[in-house]
Each structure stands twice: as C-alpha cells, then as structure tokens.
Design a protein around this motif. Structure first.
Motif, PDB file in Angstrom:
ATOM      1  N   ILE A  17       0.867  -1.013  -0.099  1.00  7.79           N
ATOM      2  CA  ILE A  17       0.006   0.003   0.156  1.00  7.79           C
ATOM      3  C   ILE A  17       0.977   1.308   0.009  1.00  7.79           C
ATOM      4  O   ILE A  17       1.743   1.281   0.879  1.00  7.79           O
ATOM      5  CB  ILE A  17      -0.873   0.099   1.197  1.00  7.79           C
ATOM      6  CG1 ILE A  17      -1.555  -1.209   1.614  1.00  7.79           C
ATOM      7  CG2 ILE A  17      -1.782   1.244   1.111  1.00  7.79           C
ATOM      8  CD1 ILE A  17      -2.802  -1.078   2.850  1.00  7.79           C
ATOM      9  N   TRP A  18       0.738   2.178  -0.968  1.00  9.61           N
ATOM     10  CA  TRP A  18       1.514   3.314  -1.016  1.00  9.61           C
ATOM     11  C   TRP A  18       0.389   4.524  -0.638  1.00  9.61           C
ATOM     12  O   TRP A  18      -0.296   4.604  -1.642  1.00  9.61           O
ATOM     13  CB  TRP A  18       2.255   3.684  -2.332  1.00  9.61           C
ATOM     14  CG  TRP A  18       3.090   4.726  -2.312  1.00  9.61           C
ATOM     15  CD1 TRP A  18       2.856   6.037  -2.572  1.00  9.61           C
ATOM     16  CD2 TRP A  18       4.565   4.618  -1.948  1.00  9.61           C
ATOM     17  NE1 TRP A  18       3.829   6.937  -2.249  1.00  9.61           N
ATOM     18  CE2 TRP A  18       4.984   5.958  -1.968  1.00  9.61           C
ATOM     19  CE3 TRP A  18       5.306   3.615  -1.276  1.00  9.61           C
ATOM     20  CZ2 TRP A  18       6.300   6.205  -1.690  1.00  9.61           C
ATOM     21  CZ3 TRP A  18       6.739   4.070  -1.044  1.00  9.61           C
ATOM     22  CH2 TRP A  18       7.012   5.230  -1.026  1.00  9.61           C
ATOM     23  N   LEU A  19       0.797   4.992   0.464  1.00 13.17           N
ATOM     24  CA  LEU A  19      -0.076   6.260   1.035  1.00 13.17           C
ATOM     25  C   LEU A  19       0.436   7.582   0.675  1.00 13.17           C
ATOM     26  O   LEU A  19       1.332   7.926   1.367  1.00 13.17           O
ATOM     27  CB  LEU A  19      -0.180   6.076   2.553  1.00 13.17           C
ATOM     28  CG  LEU A  19      -1.088   4.783   2.599  1.00 13.17           C
ATOM     29  CD1 LEU A  19      -0.903   4.264   4.282  1.00 13.17           C
ATOM     30  CD2 LEU A  19      -2.668   4.625   2.395  1.00 13.17           C
ATOM     31  N   PHE A  20      -0.095   8.314  -0.189  1.00 17.40           N
ATOM     32  CA  PHE A  20      -0.042   9.891  -0.399  1.00 17.40           C
ATOM     33  C   PHE A  20      -0.695  10.399   0.778  1.00 17.40           C
ATOM     34  O   PHE A  20      -1.927  10.453   1.307  1.00 17.40           O
ATOM     35  CB  PHE A  20      -0.616  10.334  -1.579  1.00 17.40           C
ATOM     36  CG  PHE A  20       0.130   9.782  -2.589  1.00 17.40           C
ATOM     37  CD1 PHE A  20       1.229   9.765  -3.126  1.00 17.40           C
ATOM     38  CD2 PHE A  20      -0.881   8.886  -3.543  1.00 17.40           C
ATOM     39  CE1 PHE A  20       1.813   8.945  -4.204  1.00 17.40           C
ATOM     40  CE2 PHE A  20      -0.317   8.015  -4.598  1.00 17.40           C
ATOM     41  CZ  PHE A  20       0.889   8.298  -5.080  1.00 17.40           C
ATOM     42  N   GLY A  21       0.153  11.246   1.706  1.00 18.70           N
ATOM     43  CA  GLY A  21      -0.269  11.579   3.202  1.00 18.70           C
ATOM     44  C   GLY A  21      -0.107  10.669   4.083  1.00 18.70           C
ATOM     45  O   GLY A  21      -1.012  10.147   5.095  1.00 18.70           O
TER      46      GLY A  21
END
Lengths: 406, 406, 406, 406
Positions: free
Chosen positions: B8-12
């Motif tokens: 999972i790549w989370l922006f923020g």
C-alpha cells in the motif's frame, strides 16, 4: 386506474389512524391533496393496475362513543395535525362513513381497552356471537355498497399479549370449535380476523395484536382462498431501525447498545400506558434489532405517555457502536413525527396492493408487503431496503406475466 | 488467505488516516485487534481469496515534518483515539514504515497545504519532475520489498478545486505533453495518480481532490491495464445521507430541506478552513442528496474547524420533510465519530478488493466499490444499500467463474 | 492556605466517585492537575481560608472486595476516564488510602447492595454493633493521622427507600434507644451518619439515601455541635434542570412536560437497576421541577443500565413548553458527562467549605451549600443561581466578620 | 391597572414580530388569550402599576407592500403559528392598526432591505427629510389617538453594520448638524430613533441595528428627558447561552468551544442571508459568551436561511467543556422555537416597564431591562439570572418609594 368499488373495513374506525385514512382518501378522491407519503404513488408502482382513489369505500367498527367526523374536527384543532380546510371539504364523505360504522366488540380486548367503550357496546358478549355479529356487519357493508371486494384492516388499540399463543391448535377446525367454548378466550383482534375472513374479506393486521397471526387463522385464510398480512405498521422509529441497523452491519461496526425512548400523548399512548398492552408493543419495536445485528446488542425500548405531545411522537434513539480497534462512537437521532400521518398512507398502500394480489390470484400471506411491517408474517428479512426490493420485484414480475387477469 | 506481498503506498503517509491504517494493519497482522469496521472481514467476503493482513507492506509520501511513529504516539494520548498499548506493540512496524516514507510534493497542492510542508520539501518543483520523482519512489518500494503489486491510495489533505477540470483534454497523450508545460498546472493529487499509474500501481482516490478523475487519467489507467476508483471515502455523515435519503424516497416522504453541520478539529479541519479547499469537500458531501431525492430539496453543508474536538467529528443533521396531506415532520441526528477510525478500514478493504480485481483481470474503474465513496467514479447510484448489493454481486460472481485465475 | 490535617472519610471508599476524589486529591496536592471543576478554586472563594490540598487525608469504608488502587487502574483503562499517568503518579497515595480503608456494613443497605459485599463483610451484624464498629474506625483514623477534624461523606450506592422515614421519632434519644432494637432497622446510610457524628465528624450525604436526613439525626448533629448537609450531589441532568427551569419560569413560558431519560453503565447503574433503589434516585431527580415550575408540569424520569456506556452518563431531556397565545415549542438537550468527574470536585468543595464552617462556629445544617445538592436539607430554593448566591453571600459575610476565628 | 392611553409605535409594523404583538395585544385586551410568555404578568410585577392591555394603541412604519391584517392571516395558515380564530377575532383591531401604519424609510437601511420596499416608498429620500417625516407621523399618531405617551420600538429587519460607529461624535448637536449633510449617512434605525425621540417618544431597539446606541443619541435622550434601551431582544438560543454559560462558570467547568447553528426561513432569515446584515446579528449572538466565560472559548455562530422552516427557528448548540483532571464532556441542545411568539411578549413587557419608568421619573438608559436584550446598553452583566434580579430589584424598589407619583 379502473373504478372497482373496493371496500376498506377498519377495526378502530374512529381512531386517529382510521380518521386520517378517511380524510386522506376523501382528499385524494377529490384530487385535493398531494400524494406524499404513499408508496403506491411512486414509480414503478404507478404503472400497476391499482384501485383508483375514488373507487374505495370506507366502513368499520368502533367501540368508543365518537364519530369519524368528530374526531376529524378534533384533529384539525391547532394542537392537532389535520388541515382544517381539508376536513371541512370532506364533511359529506366523513358523515357517510359514520353511517357505515357499527359497534365493535370488547370481548377479548383487555381491561384497558374495555374501559374506553361506549355504554352501547355489549358487555360479556360471547366470542362466537361477537364474531357472527361482526361478520354480518361486513357482509352487509359489501352488499349495501355493491363492493367487488373488501379489505379489512385492524387499526384498533394494541391489546395485551395473551401469552398462550403457542398453545393454540394450528388448524382452523379446532379453533372454530373453541369459538363456542367460553373458557377459551381469543383476543378481539383474532375475532375480528375470523369474522372478516368468514365474510370473504382479506385481513391486514396493522397493529402488534395477535390478529391473524396464529397458524390456525392462516389455515382459514387459505381455506377461504383469501389473503392476510401483518403485523404492526412500520412508521417511524422502527422504520429507522430497519434502515440504520443494516448500515452498521454492512460496515462491520459493532452495535454495543441501542436505546430507544418514545414519547407521545394520544389514545394509543393511553392504552400503552397499561403495562400489559405496552409489553406487546415493546416486543414488536425491539425484536428486529437482534435479527439484523449479529452480535445481539443490549437493547432497550421505552414508551411513555406524555399528554402534552398529543399525536406527535418523539423518539430519541442512542446507538453506541465500536469500529476499528474497538473505538466507541455514538449516533443519536430524534424523530419528531405524526404517527397517524405516517400510518394512514401505509394503510391505503396495503389495501391497494392487496387488491392487486387478489386479482393476480395470490392466496395466503403476502411476504412482498414485508416493508410495511415491524414483524412481517413469514418473513425473516428485517432490512428495509431488502424488503422494499421484494415489493419492487413483485410489482415488476406481475406486470410481465399477468396482463389478462381481470 | 495466501501470502502475496502486496504494497500500500499512501499519499499523506503520516496523516491521521494513514497512521491509523498503519497501526491497524500492524495489529491485524499480529492478530492483536478485533476486525470491527472491516467490510472485507464480513460474510460473504471472507470466502474470497483476499490478501492476508501480514502480506501487506506500507510505504508512502509525506510533506510534513512528522513521522508515522510520532503521529501514532500523539494519537494515543488521552485526547486521541488510538489504544496506547497497540501503538506500543506496533513500534517496530511503524519505524519500518517511517524508513519507507519519502518526501511528497506541494506542486499543485494549493497554498494552505503548501504552508504545512517541511523545509526539505522542494519548492517550485516542476510538475513533470515531481511526477518522475514520485514514480521512482514507488518503483523502488516495489523492488525493495519484492512486492507482487502496489495499490496507491490518496489520503492527503483535500486540495482546492482547480475549476478548469472540464477543460482538460480527455486523452492521456495530450495530458502527458502538458506535464512538461509549466503554465498548465495539474493538482498534486493528479500528479500522484499519474506517477502511481506509470509505476504500475493501481490508484485509489480516498479524497475529493481531483486525483484520477479526469478522463485522460482513466485513459492512462486503461492503457496501463490497471485499475482506479474514487472519490472521497464515505465514512460518517455522508454515509448516513446515503442510507436515510433512500428511506424518505421509498416512503414518498418529501424532504424539503436537509442541513448538515460538521465540526471537528484535526489537520483535515485546518486545511478545510481554507474556503477554496472547503468548497471541494462541501460539494462532495452535498451533491448526492439531489441524486437520491427527486424533488431536489434545499440543502446546506457546513464544515467548521473547532480545535477542541481534535479527531472527533460531530455532525448534526436536520431533515425537514412532509408526509401525507403535506404535514411537516423532522428528523435530526448527531453523529459523533472518529473519522480516522472509520476511514482506515475502508482503505484496507479497498486495497484488498482492488488486489482481487487485479487477479480477476479487471481493468479501469471499479464500480463495484461504489459503496465506499461519496462520489463513485462512473456510478450514478448513490443509495448505500444498492451500492452494497453491487459489491455482493461482484463478490459472488467472481467466486463462481474465477477459480483458476491466479 | 495553611496546613491543617483535615480528614475525609468516605463511605463507599473504592467506588467510582471516591476513587476519583482520591486521585484528584493526590494530583492537586502534587500540583499536577488543573483545578477545573472545583468551585472552591474560583473567585471569590479562593480568598477564603480553606484547607490546602496537601493537608487533606483520605480514609473510608468499603463493602466490596476491591481496592482504591485497583479501581483507579481500572478507571484508567481506555474505556475509563482517568488519565493513566496521573493514576500512576498517585500510586503511593492510593496505596496509603487502601491501608486506611475498613470493611463497611451491609446492615440496612438492602438486598442488591448486600449482594456486592466481599465475603469478609459481616452478615447479620446487629445495627448497634455496626454503628459502634464504624465509629471506632473513624476515631482511630483521626488518631492515627493526627487529624484536626474529619468530614465523613457518604458516596456509597443508593439504598432503597425505607418508606417509613416519617414515622421515625424526631429526637435523638429515641433513635438511640431503637438502635439496640433489632426490629427497628435503620438504613446503612443512617448508621454511617450516626457513627460519624458520634466520632465527632461532620457528615455530608452525597447520595439520595436517608443518611442524616431524619430530624432525630439533625438533633444529634446539634447536640454534638457538628454540621451536616445533603442530599444527593447535583452533577449533571439535575443541575441542568435547576438552571433551565428558572429560565422558563422567569419568562412565563409554561412547561407542559419535562421528560428526562438517563443511561449509563457503571456500578451505580447496576444498583439502580433494582426498582426499589431506583425509586429513591428518581424521586430525587424529579421532585425539584414541581418546586420551580408553578404549573406543575407532567414529568418523567427514567434511569436505565446500559452496560456499554460504563462511567459515561448520557441524559436526554425533552421539554415541551408553551409561550404567548399558547404556542407549543420544544427544547431538547443531550448531556454526555462523566458522573465521577463531575461529582468528585463537589465532594472536595464540600469538605473544604464544611471545614471553614466549623472554624466559623457554624452548627447544624449548612443551607449555604444548597447549590451542591439535588434535595438540599432545609432549603426550598431549587434555582441554582439563587443557591449559588447563598454560597457567595456566606463566603463574603464570613470574610468580613470572622478574621480572628482560628 | 388604570387606563392610560399609551401608544406603541412599531418600526417594521407589518413584520412578523410586530404582527404577533398586534394580535397578542388584541387578544389580551379582549381577555381572550392566556398570559403566557409575558414577564410583566408574573409575580411580583403584577403588583406594579403597569398599563392595562386595553389602554395600549398600536401604530407604526412599514416599507413593504403588506398589511398587518394580511400578514396576520398569512401567519394563521397551517404552516404558520397564529391561532386562526384569534386572528379572526382581532380583525377589527388589526384593520384599525393598518389605518395608522405610515410608509417607512429605506434611507440608510442597506441594499437588501431596500429591495423589499414597496414602490410607494421614497427612493433617495435625504435623511433629514426622512427624519422629519417620521417624526411628524409619530406626533400625529399621539395627537389623533390622544395618547399620554408613546414608546417606539424598532422591530425592523437587521441592518448591515456601518462599521464607523466609533467615529460618530458623542454629542447630539454634532449629529444634528450631520443630518443635513448627505455624505454622512446614518443607518435607518438611527434615523427612526432620532425621529421618535424628537417626537417625545421613548425608544426601544429590539434589533441589533445601530438605533440609539451611539452616545450622541443617548445625549439626545437625556436632553429630551426621555428613555431608551436595547439592543436585540434575547429570545431563544442567546437566552439559553446567558443561562447556561454562568452554570459552567460557577462550576468551574472550562468551556473549550461553543458552536451554535441557527436555521430558519422567514423574512428575517432572508435579510440575514446578506452577509453584511448577518455580520451584525452574529456578533450580537456571539459576543456575550466571552463576557461570561473567563477562558474565552472558541465560539462559532451560524445563521442559515432554510425556507421550509418558515417562522420556526431551530438552533443546535454544541458545548465542549472540561471538568476535573481535564476530562472532556459535551452538552448539546436543540431549541425549536417560534421567534415571533417569543419576541412579541418581550416587546409588550418592555413597553409596560418603560411606561412605568417614565412615571417614576427615570431618564436615559434603562439598565434594569437588561434581561430582555442580547447586548444591553450600559450593562456588562450578561448572566440572565443576575439581569433578572436587577429587574426584580427595580420593581420592588419603586414600589416602596413611589406611591404618589402619578
């Protein structure tokens, strides 16, 4: 919509729900009032061949010393909710209904309801006799008004639970024999159901009273080739429950407790102030949560008579739930509704759909009407949206397959 | 559930939703926390072949000078909501995430968000460069962690609306050319989407920012054979709207006005205190009512930053409606929820369902995920129950037809 | 503030209110916690010569098998309300209190409370014996801790009403004789009061139990030259009533009905789940409305045990009132408070003010403390603002006339 | 109560408050309606020598093309609040009032109010001329009706704040000179005040508009030996604030934030939908909290026009506060009131008390009337109970010293 001369026979004919039904029907027939609140006036149901508003005639039984006209005027006072000009405009129709109202029975209705009865209501009327008298009244109504069909609807006050429902035999002949036995008292609502069915009318139990719920009455329904459904119209707080509980379940939010406090001040409230009558109602309002919420939260329902509120019911619900990591959160709602305004259109919808079911040849319970009830006969599904889908499917199915039926 | 090494790549990445997602994932992987709040942990979804909790690795971009570990500890203070012992138990995992977090971009994020940035965040970074840098970060994450697949999720603060979305060309090559043109600024969320998709990651827009909404980005998604969905996670007040509005519609109760006041005090609230950012959010919370209520009632949504409330959002909604004979009634509700606790499980559910969609060979928008969003891409249906039925159908359909896919 | 070695003796020493009082006192003495919630920390009371926080020593009686330290730790869990670091910091003080806690009595406490008792609590203890034992405990406390004075406070669970309060003789000697008569059972709270007074302690009845309310106990108070006051701390919903009812009265708005529903889940709630115990509490919460509202509206108070709420009490009040021309209007409020956090500072305030009253030479009931109670002894005034003015006047009067007293 | 021929001159004569005042006065004079909502009908004020209801004559100015009779009938429709039979019974009195209503002025009233004006209202009327015209109208009213005294009350729509109030000179002669200067525009409410005072009438500013607030107008009041008071009648949500805030302060509960959302749909709401007019009102509803709460919490007030609510104002307030050990708690209330029904009795009370003040020889501001206003002239005390005590003291003081005054 063809004219068809359908009759509605209301047990509790001058009660608040019945009076509102009568005023609404008068207004709808005259094209005077908007069709808000009526499911049967929505797409896709408007495409069905439902009875026209001006093809429906109202009669009923009442035990109190009041008239539909008088109650309508009372409910049009400032503290009421009926628009005064509508009541006035319906004056003639209401008077006609009053001429068709016959004395109800208090046999099997319980002490609190019996106290409301007019002096003219027979006391200690044997149940078999009450049943025959009521049946004759409905038959005469059908004859006098030249009705194609009658749908009887129980909108009388909630009776105490008799507690021994499960001991009743499951076949109609056994119950029929018991009718003559004065030691085996059936509730008034069941006597009404028997009388209506014997008179060839369909039966809708809009209250949590026993009515046609016993298997033996279902047996009678099928023997007569008729229809019935119940019980307890889903109008306000319980409607909210059947809409919100599935939301929590589908989001896997664990409801820990659900408290519902109901306050109102009308006759319904005064009857429910008797703990035995209240118990019937509380069970009906409460049981569906555990059916919809797998973890079976703590629930609490109270119903209190607060005179100043009159016909306006206020419900405060407090829902305590847990989300991810067990973090507790809260939803509260306050519902400020007018029970009769919410209930009357359901009565009208039910009558129209029941008449269509008859013409479609349906016999027995009507599970597709589950969305209208707190405790739908023969239906385990309590989620409002799924119940509503059942109604939509029934409506569309019928359309395809049944063009030549009547 | 097989191990699959999904990322999972989370922006923020150090925001409140992302931090809660990280802590929850750590707890779930360790079997420490109950699975409340997670739709994917419900029947029938548990029967699907979804990624196991311990097969998911987290990374992301962040513009502020904070760490996931630090934010988790802050949110475990008494005025926060994370259980302190869980945060402590996840300490190592959170530290590992912090090592994977890279500096985000403020290019196209708007002035209010830019003010939150750490000194190390590049200023005046050309958008094409930002895009390439972010893409490289995600590619390195996938390589370093030997991931089979990455799902990128935008959980960064809401951006201002750029207003000219409709003027963007609908094909990807035209946008690609514009990237190099410094006079055609795209929002940061769209740059993130482009970068993720170029890196071969699916993209979920959990915010109302533009993200992958433009047709040209959808074009890119399809050219890459990937998946995307959005926008704006449906967690609290709007979830209630999508549950209650259908109830009014199905009962033909005319909603005259629907007012929703939202108060909360976290970073999200501080960003939304900028009227341009707030406008994006208010539109997302408001528009769905007119889609569900045929008479288009007057609606009003307010969002106010009330510092003392911190992460706890309180929404008060006042719904004024009319029933039979036009009688007005009122429903009010107060929702007291913790946004991050409600949002984080949706992020996790979305990642798991997106990964399954990939293995099923689905490409493009994912309409079966509509129930998770306020403004689902490509879906007009706003009623939560019908959206949920879409998810159930997708789940069961896949089960029947897709046994040999991976 | 001079050091004075004042003792607080708490009946119900490990209950939630008592435990919170102990933790707060420890924190205040160490200067660790802000002084919110404490009336005695407000102007003009800060100018009075009240006991310093570190000059107060706590002891008490408890019937359950729990310790103050253990309860404090339990209340510092996530679902509780005490800040964990404060509880930890007070560890030593709490342990010291636990060493001073003695076994209480269940004689006269009613069946529901008796069921909570530890095995070590004497069963069938004659009331005279219980009284002597408790007196000895308090005397030893005063001796051991070299206390100048002790104020005993009843914060034990609410007892059932004995119903025959009015039949008790009004003079102390008659009651004293009855103590030895096993057929004339006094409530436990009254035994506690007698024991405390005989031990030379002042007595504060923070509960609606009978306590020192009978005239004969007041007689004992005066014979001993001591002070007492009660009953039932006014913390949340009832505080609101005593603030809002005067508003309606002063604006000549006729309250037609006032409904108050209370839900909470702690031990207090479990005891009040017994209808006989609940009756005592409901009366205390309800009666004051009719004293403040001349038209005597319909009132309803419910108290329900909802386990998931724990120490958090939620009250929903619905007030239906009429204004000019009889137009009906509605006020609703929802109070979400933590009872112990609201109650504990009142206990501390009462002890400090009582000690000052002693030094000022006051004997008997303390009407100037009326604002702290739902049913203030000897005071008809129920409006909170007027009661508060009584406290302010007492404070300022004392200041002028009493400079040389101690 | 002796007959005294007192006049009420209402600026905004056919507005909702004024119309309700007229209907109420007609009903009270005829003994038709109960005296609810009227402070002056309470003990001890009933012992004062206040003008009798049938000794009060109403006139006024109005800018819109509506009549008091017409508005009264409109407000007696089902969606309104006036009892239809009362309006009918007052028909003659209302028609008489309509004959006394004169065209108001829009000079200085702001663009939003100007848009409401009837074609007959003079446009670009110089302020000095407007002032003279209005004065003449009031003088003729007093003559025609042979009135002993007139009290003028501003119940017109809220004006925008002019912003430069502080720059106005403090003495009347300077302002008098400016009247003739077309570049120094005064607000319409101040022109009304000047005109009334010059006509020998007392002036009550029931709105948050500037009115008689400038020191120079107070100077005129004193030069004329008259009385004035304001501003902004305290009827609902703000009344609650002035009752609840002192409760928090006296219990040392720290209010962290206080949010108040107000929704309603009448003309008042439409005028306040203009942000410049709204700013005046929001300030008036908000400022008093910081005067009552020493820690100056974050506050927020919103006012939104929701058409469907009509005259019914719903306010939702959310109060977030901290108690002992800093534990946060919440109070929410929902006030559902009818503004005009709450305001009209205050107008009547104010007129009666002002007339008594005149007979007692009082000149200038009337601080003893502070409890009626959100922003009482010359009074810092905002706690309702203390303001009410000021009224009670004034009432009782007068009784002792003033038997022979008239």
């Amino acid at each position: 919509m063809a004219k068809r001369n359908i009759g509605i026979w209301l047990f509790g004919a001058a009660g608040s729900v019945a009076t509102t039904t009568a005023v609404a029907l008068g207004s709808l027939a005259a094209g005077r009032s908007p069709r808000m609140g009526l499911t049967s006036e929505l797409e896709p149901f408007t495409r069905l061949d439902l009875p026209a508003w001006d093809a429906i005639t109202v009669g009923g039984h009442e035990i109190r010393e009041v008239t539909v006209s008088g109650e309508a005027r009372r409910l049009a006072q400032p503290e009421g909710f009926l628009p005064a000009e509508l009541v006035e405009a319906c004056g003639e129709q209401l008077a006609a209904i009053d001429r068709r109202v016959r004395p109800g029975t208090i046999t099997g209705a319980g002490a609190t309801i019996a106290r409301l009865a007019a002096p003219s209501i027979p006391k200690d009327e044997p149940q078999a006799e009450a049943c025959r008298r009521i049946q004759a009244d409905i038959e005469r109504f059908a004859d006098d008004e030249r009705l194609k069909h009658v749908v009887a609807v129980n909108v009388a006050s909630t009776e105490p639970s008799i507690g021994s429902e499960r001991l009743l035999p499951a076949d109609w002949p056994s119950i029929e024999r018991r009718l003559e036995d004065p030691t085996c008292q059936l509730p008034a609502s069941t006597l009404y159901a028997i009388a209506a069915l014997r008179a060839g009318a369909d039966f809708i139990n809009f209250t949590p009273s026993l009515g046609s719920q016993p298997p033996a009455i279902d047996d009678l329904v099928r023997r007569q080739g008729l229809r019935h459904m119940g019980c307890d119209g889903k109008t306000g707080e319980t409607l909210m429950k059947s809409v919100l509980a599935p939301m929590f379940a589908r989001r896997n939010l664990e409801v820990m407790s659900w408290v519902g406090h109901n306050i109102f001040g009308n006759l319904d409230g005064r009857v429910l102030d008797d703990p035995t009558n209240k118990a019937t109602k509380v069970h009906s309002k409460d049981h569906l949560l555990s059916q919809m919420l797998p973890n079976r939260p703590q629930t609490h329902v109270s119903i209190e008579l607060i005179e100043s509120l009159g016909e306006w019911k206020t419900a405060w619900d407090h829902i305590h739930f847990r989300g991810l990591l067990g973090v507790p959160m809260t939803l509260q709602f306050t519902w400020q509704g007018c029970d009769s305004i919410l209930a009357a259109p359901l009565v009208l919808d039910l009558v129209r759909f029941t008449d269509l079911a008859r013409r479609r040849g349906h016999v027995g319970q009507m599970p597709f009407l589950a969305s209208f009830f707190k405790s739908p006969y023969g239906v385990d599904e309590q989620a409002f949206d799924r119940q509503f889908t059942m109604l939509e499917r029934w409506a569309s199915k019928g359309q395809q397959t049944m063009s030549s039926e009547e």
